[in-house]
Design a protein around this motif. Sequence first.
Motif, short mmCIF file in Angstrom:
data_model
loop_
_atom_site.label_atom_id
_atom_site.label_comp_id
_atom_site.label_asym_id
_atom_site.label_seq_id
_atom_site.Cartn_x
_atom_site.Cartn_y
_atom_site.Cartn_z
N TYR A 77 30.30 32.29 -33.53
CA TYR A 77 30.51 32.02 -34.96
C TYR A 77 30.48 33.34 -35.73
O TYR A 77 29.61 34.19 -35.48
N LYS A 88 31.45 21.26 -35.43
CA LYS A 88 31.17 22.57 -34.82
C LYS A 88 32.45 23.37 -34.68
O LYS A 88 32.49 24.57 -34.96
N LYS A 129 33.55 26.73 -37.01
CA LYS A 129 33.80 27.97 -36.26
C LYS A 129 35.15 28.56 -36.69
O LYS A 129 35.25 29.76 -36.96
N LYS A 163 27.59 27.48 -38.11
CA LYS A 163 27.45 26.13 -37.56
C LYS A 163 26.41 25.40 -38.39
O LYS A 163 25.33 25.95 -38.64
#
Lengths: 411, 102
Positions: free
Chosen positions: B17, B87, B91, B97
């Motif tokens: 991320y 998620k 990203k 997240k």
Amino acid sequence: MKKIVILGAGTAGTMMANHLKHELKHDEWDIAIIDESKEHHYQPGYLFLPFDIYSPEDIIKSITEFIPKGVHFMNKRIEKVEPTSNTIELTDGDTITYDILIIATGAKIAPEETEGMKGAEWHQSVFDFYSFEGALALRNKLRNWKGGRLVVHITEMPIKCPVAPLEFAFLADSYFKHKNMRDKVDITFVTPLSGAFTKPKSTEALQHLLDEKHIAIVPDFAVQEVDNTNKKIIDYSGKEVPFDLLVTVPTNKGDELMARSGLGDDLNYVPTNRATLQSKNYANIFVIGDASNVPASKAGSVAHFEAEILTENILHYIKGEPLKEEFDGHANCFIETGNGKALLIDFNYTHEPVEGSFPFPGVGPLRLLKENRMNHMGKLAFKWIYWNMLLKGTHIPFVSATMQEAGKHFD
Amino acid sequence: METQIANITVDVNEEGYLTNFAQWTPAVAEAIAKDLNIMLTPRHWEVITYLQNEHKSDSPLSIRKISKSGVVDIKEFYQLFPNAPLKAATKIAGIPKPASCI
């Protein structure tokens, strides 16, 4: 005479009543606490009731037993809070005004948020253990259950005591072993998270325990529906998990009163400054415990640490001084792992649970993130501490409100 | 740690991320999406823009929030970003997240 009103006489509200009674001058401040219940429940006990480890008598006491003398307890239901005029409307038509308001109305389950959860199988083969009624109904079910597929399930985060569902799975393993029927029970843990827990180090330790106890895990499961006819839970992507006995943790929400009063977010939690515990929208409203939206665990230990800091901040507020930005999200939780053992975790907003010793750095006697019997004794002793020290606002020796970094093994 | 995405040097965490939203560009998003086997369509971009705006206003994200957003319903959210949509979508959007509060 000025007036401070506490909404809710659960763990957090009762602790605040006791703290403020000690700190405020009796001839200057009138303290009132409002709750519609006549009972005080030791909520950590709900976990043990289904397994016949605790009985209802361990969990329920009279609510007034823990309200200090000199604090005015009102056994009333609240219709609405009007924060712009500092008034509270009661359902019996009375109104109360306040100078300072403390919201401690907690969180509770909302099974109606998930399609089919509160359907025909509710408390037949679909149970919760986050309410007294649910935990008791589940105890009665487990006493006669012949085995099959047990699914332990979390609907969505945040929930109260986020480790309780895992503890339930561990204790179930232990319970069925003692009943000599573990081979007749499949245990599956279904969670919306990517693993057993949200923090990497504890997930590792807990995953290991799940493997050891032959508990299967289904991660990333966002439940859409409980299918009562075919006894399965279905998620938004179409994944299905069948069950014979579903033990679910429904969506948790703050009190409806917050919605009626325009004080809550979409889950009825009150927007709160995470360091001072002052409400974000009203300077004379403070929030403690599960009722707030701060990103800390919704747990009694958190409320206990918050209470020490909130008491100081209310005194600062009264004197017109700046509030202390001190609350760090400190939580301290025992995790029952079954067979008379437990883990202990200690963490805050920024530090995840790690290994180490507690409360004395390098000494213990409790071990962080390691399973042992001493931790289990600690968990059981906690019931005594709760009724005799915590509610009364007594400082727990050697355990500070903010997290201590010494004695912990950070990378 | 630093890595190269779409020939741009970006800071990411151990799960990939972005840790600095200022480094995010649509090309970075395309590259992360490709890595997740997602081809971005105009519908994806509407969702990504919504998520970024929510993040800027410090509003915590959850599946529940998305379902009430009016931008996308959950069925479609799963179709757009299969398996773990929140998620994947965060990203690609270059935002953290969502921390499910513990």
